[in-house]
Design a protein around this motif. Structure first.
Motif, PDB file in Angstrom:
ATOM      1  N   ILE A 170       0.828  -1.211   0.000  1.00 24.08           N
ATOM      2  CA  ILE A 170       0.000   0.000   0.000  1.00 24.08           C
ATOM      3  C   ILE A 170       0.861   1.258   0.000  1.00 24.08           C
ATOM      4  O   ILE A 170       0.571   2.220  -0.713  1.00 24.08           O
ATOM      5  CB  ILE A 170      -0.946  -0.016   1.216  1.00 24.08           C
ATOM      6  N   ALA A 185      -1.566   6.513  -1.250  1.00 24.23           N
ATOM      7  CA  ALA A 185      -2.723   5.944  -0.565  1.00 24.23           C
ATOM      8  C   ALA A 185      -3.186   6.876   0.547  1.00 24.23           C
ATOM      9  O   ALA A 185      -2.372   7.453   1.272  1.00 24.23           O
ATOM     10  CB  ALA A 185      -2.365   4.576   0.011  1.00 24.23           C
ATOM     11  N   HIS A 279      -6.489   3.520   0.779  1.00 28.19           N
ATOM     12  CA  HIS A 279      -6.741   3.165  -0.618  1.00 28.19           C
ATOM     13  C   HIS A 279      -6.206   4.270  -1.523  1.00 28.19           C
ATOM     14  O   HIS A 279      -5.953   5.394  -1.084  1.00 28.19           O
ATOM     15  CB  HIS A 279      -8.243   2.946  -0.874  1.00 28.19           C
ATOM     16  N   ILE A 280      -6.014   3.917  -2.790  1.00 26.39           N
ATOM     17  CA  ILE A 280      -5.559   4.904  -3.775  1.00 26.39           C
ATOM     18  C   ILE A 280      -6.805   5.524  -4.404  1.00 26.39           C
ATOM     19  O   ILE A 280      -7.450   4.920  -5.263  1.00 26.39           O
ATOM     20  CB  ILE A 280      -4.647   4.261  -4.828  1.00 26.39           C
ATOM     21  N   ASP A 297      -1.448  -3.882  -4.370  1.00 26.03           N
ATOM     22  CA  ASP A 297      -1.703  -2.650  -3.624  1.00 26.03           C
ATOM     23  C   ASP A 297      -0.788  -1.511  -4.042  1.00 26.03           C
ATOM     24  O   ASP A 297      -1.148  -0.340  -3.912  1.00 26.03           O
ATOM     25  CB  ASP A 297      -1.530  -2.899  -2.124  1.00 26.03           C
TER      26      ASP A 297
END
Length: 408
Positions: A170, A185, A279-280, A297
């Motif tokens: 991530i 992210a 999250h992106i 990720d």
């Protein structure tokens, strides 16, 4: 500079940064395509974060490409009654696993992440995976210049490669190096818990249960071990007082329906995992740059509500290998072209579902629950349509790497 990327000059070299599910799947797929692969994992051992992973039919078909699909299917637990419940145990909708299997070609398989990691690693040649390697991208390379391979360093060693696969998670350092202006992210607004407990004596229906601003799910592994997960809206970085996450879960979910109290009673506090969800939100301009490709990720971190994060990493890996023959030019632009629209759409859908799942406003919850019940009246397959275009995905050139019956 010492180079560990020696070998036949004619054999293409690939370095994979990260020994998680996406990285190991990519390593295996590339190995089967004829690449000389090195996996660099920062941790001292291949120890995955997270208790369980759901492998949907799309990921199972991707794993068929590298000869592991049937191994995964053999781990499927018996799926009886299940569905969506309120905290008091009232059914909102019921799920029929047989109908899902008929629609998408396979049943969902839930297994421990460590099991999948072990299966992938066991198929790689000895010495491919190097743990305790803090890899850094020194040069992304230039695919138009044969004299400029990509370059990765680990402090004591250096690796040159025709392809680098960034599967470093991530908060990917490689992503930051390739796209320094990208925001990366961001916090999704909620936190998650995951835990495993031994089988319970009293039966229950596997389920996901939604309450105001929080949810709980319980599913069995094939050996009877129960995998439970929870999510709740929370400030970023918030943790239970004194680090007692079991007490936090008891406070939030202790009065919910069976088997949740029994699971919490059986839970070992030290084995409860808690992680904020990132999250992106802003898609990357591409999933590649130079000779480097991002997978999992690192490319498209997404909320877990569709259960597709690991599944999409597996898809990425086999699609990347499809675009990376060892004896011809690598088509990383083609990889981006295929993967970016699909993963962007799934990531957006996952966040939409997250907001629906974690509604806190009670009138909105009542409206949502009424709509779910109404949709259920339209037929048992109607709710399954939400996974159309996701779970029914099929990999390109499925037969390319492993012949039927062949084991690596």
């Amino acid at each position: 500079m010492t180079s560990a990327s020696t070998g036949p000059a004619q054999q293409a070299r690939a370095v994979v940064i990260g020994g998680g599910i996406g990285g190991l799947t990519a390593a295996l797929a590339l190995h089967l395509r004829g690449w000389r692969v090195t996996v660099l994992e920062q941790a001292g051992e291949l120890k995955p974060v997270g208790a369980g992973i759901s492998l949907a039919p799309n990921a199972q078909r991707a794993l068929d490409v590298v000869g592991l699909g049937d191994d995964i299917r053999s781990l499927a637990a018996w799926e009886g009654d299940g569905g969506l419940l309120t905290p008091r145990g009232r059914w909102l909708s019921r799920a029929d696993p047989k109908l899902a299997a008929e629609r998408f070609g396979d049943s969902l398989v839930l297994l421990h992440r460590a099991t999948l990691i072990d299966l992938l690693a066991a198929r790689l040649p000895a010495g491919v995976v190097r743990t305790g390697s803090d890899a850094r991208l020194a040069d992304a390379g230039d695919p138009a210049d044969q004299d400029r391979p990509a370059r990765v360093t680990t402090g004591d060693d250096a690796f040159e490669a025709e392809l680098v696969v960034a599967a470093d998670g991530i908060h990917s350092a490689v992503r930051r190096a390739l796209f320094p202006g990208h925001p990366g992210a961001v916090y999704a607004g909620f936190t998650t818990w995951r835990l495993l407990v031994p089988p319970l004596e009293r039966p229950f229906a596997q389920h996901e249960s939604w309450g105001p601003g929080q949810l709980w799910g319980t599913h069995p592994f094939a050996d009877g071990t129960l995998y439970a997960y929870a999510a709740a809206l929370a400030p970023e970085g918030a943790r239970a007082p004194g680090g007692d996450e079991k007490a936090e879960l008891l406070h939030r979910f202790g009065d919910w329906h069976h088997p949740i109290p029994a699971i919490l009673d059986a839970a070992e506090p030290a084995r409860i995992l808690r992680h904020d969800v990132h999250h992106i939100a802003t898609p990357l301009p591409a999933f590649h740059h130079g000779r480097v490709a991002l997978v999992g990720d690192a490319a498209h971190a997404m909320a877990p509500m569709l259960g597709q994060g690991g599944n999409q990493a597996v898809e990425d890996a086999v699609v990347l290998a499809h675009h990376a023959p060892a004896d011809a030019p690598v088509d990383l632009a083609g990889y981006t072209r295929v993967r970016q629209p699909r993963t962007t759409a799934i990531a957006r859908k996952a966040m939409t579902v997250s907001r629906l799942n974690l509604l806190r406003n009670r009138p909105a919850i009542a409206l949502r629950n009424t709509a779910i019940r109404a949709v259920g009246l339209l037929g048992p397959t109607f709710l399954l349509r939400g996974m159309d275009g996701v779970a029914d995905w099929r990999p390109p050139q499925r037969e390319a790497y492993v012949r039927p019956g062949e084991r690596v």
